[in-house]
Design a protein around this motif. Sequence first.
Motif, PDB file in Angstrom:
ATOM      1  N   GLU A   1       0.908  -1.004   0.009  1.00  0.00           N
ATOM      2  CA  GLU A   1       0.092   0.101   0.062  1.00  0.00           C
ATOM      3  C   GLU A   1       0.786   1.288   0.083  1.00  0.00           C
ATOM      4  O   GLU A   1       1.969   1.282   0.907  1.00  0.00           O
ATOM      5  CB  GLU A   1      -0.919   0.068   1.226  1.00  0.00           C
TER       6      GLU A   1
ATOM      7  N   TYR B   1      -6.026  -0.315  -0.831  1.00  0.00           N
ATOM      8  CA  TYR B   1      -6.248   0.236   0.568  1.00  0.00           C
ATOM      9  C   TYR B   1      -6.539  -1.093   1.482  1.00  0.00           C
ATOM     10  O   TYR B   1      -7.545  -1.446   1.243  1.00  0.00           O
ATOM     11  CB  TYR B   1      -7.019   1.351   0.912  1.00  0.00           C
TER      12      TYR B   1
ATOM     13  N   TYR C   1      -9.560  -2.287  15.934  1.00  0.00           N
ATOM     14  CA  TYR C   1     -10.269  -1.310  15.280  1.00  0.00           C
ATOM     15  C   TYR C   1     -11.339  -1.553  15.518  1.00  0.00           C
ATOM     16  O   TYR C   1     -12.130  -0.563  16.007  1.00  0.00           O
ATOM     17  CB  TYR C   1     -10.012  -1.325  13.958  1.00  0.00           C
TER      18      TYR C   1
ATOM     19  N   TRP D   1      -3.967   5.354  14.507  1.00  0.00           N
ATOM     20  CA  TRP D   1      -5.234   5.727  13.902  1.00  0.00           C
ATOM     21  C   TRP D   1      -6.197   6.665  14.772  1.00  0.00           C
ATOM     22  O   TRP D   1      -6.171   6.629  16.256  1.00  0.00           O
ATOM     23  CB  TRP D   1      -6.137   4.703  13.506  1.00  0.00           C
TER      24      TRP D   1
HETATM   25  N1  AG3 Z   1     -12.141   0.906   7.298  1.00  0.00           N
HETATM   26  C1  AG3 Z   1     -11.245   1.494   6.523  1.00  0.00           C
HETATM   27  C2  AG3 Z   1      -9.920   2.248   7.629  1.00  0.00           C
HETATM   28  C3  AG3 Z   1      -9.033   2.838   6.457  1.00  0.00           C
HETATM   29  C4  AG3 Z   1      -7.857   2.249   6.067  1.00  0.00           C
HETATM   30  N2  AG3 Z   1      -7.083   2.903   5.248  1.00  0.00           N
HETATM   31  C5  AG3 Z   1      -5.979   2.678   4.492  1.00  0.00           C
HETATM   32  N3  AG3 Z   1      -5.552   1.467   4.747  1.00  0.00           N
HETATM   33  N4  AG3 Z   1      -5.462   3.579   3.674  1.00  0.00           N
HETATM   34  C6  AG3 Z   1     -11.925  -0.631   7.732  1.00  0.00           C
HETATM   35  C7  AG3 Z   1     -13.034  -1.473   7.334  1.00  0.00           C
HETATM   36  C8  AG3 Z   1     -12.800  -2.398   8.722  1.00  0.00           C
HETATM   37  N5  AG3 Z   1     -14.283  -2.823   9.044  1.00  0.00           N
END
Ligand code: AG3
Length: 278
Positions: A7, A50, A61, A230
Amino acid sequence: MDLWFTEYYTKNARFSIKIDKPVISLNSEFQRIDIFDSYAFGRVLVLDGYLMLTEKDEFIYHEMMTHIPMAVNPEIRDVLVIGAGDGGVIRELTKYETIKRIDMAEIDKLVVDLCKKYLPQTACKLDDPRVHIYYEDGLKFVRSKNNEYDLIIVDSTDPFGPGEDLFTREFYGNCYKALKSDGILINQHESPYYPNDALAAQKTHNRIKSIFPLAKVYQAHLPTYPSGHWLFGFASKGLDPIDDLSSNWSMLGINTRYYNKELHKGCFALPTYVKELL
Ligand code: AG3
């Protein structure tokens, strides 16, 4: 042959994970979806290049998006989750017997279908009878709701591509309207570190702050997201994440691996450069 997923964080910084074996790659109507197995992080879900989650660290998270608001108001009954097709937030929410209804608005049915098949660790509770999945655009879904939810969790992608609408003032205004008088809005807020992400975090916070009487930001350490640092937004019509922290949460017997009461208080303390950004 060595196969790596990379990434790109900026033109000059990137993050790579060695692939054990590819599982599936498809283009949905909305985005490219890749799932692969890795040596360091287990199974990995990637949308449009991503990284969305890895089996090893997704608990951080998903716990931080769910238990922070639940510990502030354990009376929460009606919840709306936007995005989150992998089911990680839903898995955490279903730990609370007190929650009566979980509506989920996810634009991409293919993400849900693939996660049910290939990511059972996160998608395991999507069939809970309290969960109602609407395959709709979150922005449109929330527009028609008034005074219905105690909690809205926005588990979006980055503010580029299909997730972009979920970072607008219009969307946050509709979330405000959809929430009851003690309502809480949680959203993923990007990283404060790399310039583009930091700008997104700043804009997001300012938009939420212009609508909700209380808007705070909290942080977690996420090994596989850009910079590993984050941010999340906690906004409400009045409830304060620390002053109103319920003393009853630990009695509910919810099992967590990252979240705990001390961390709840600590995660709202932000580094100076982040305070200056917001
Ligand atoms: N939601 C996205 C978080 C963003 C990640 N961004 C990145 N890697 N550039 C994650 C979904 C998990 N349920």
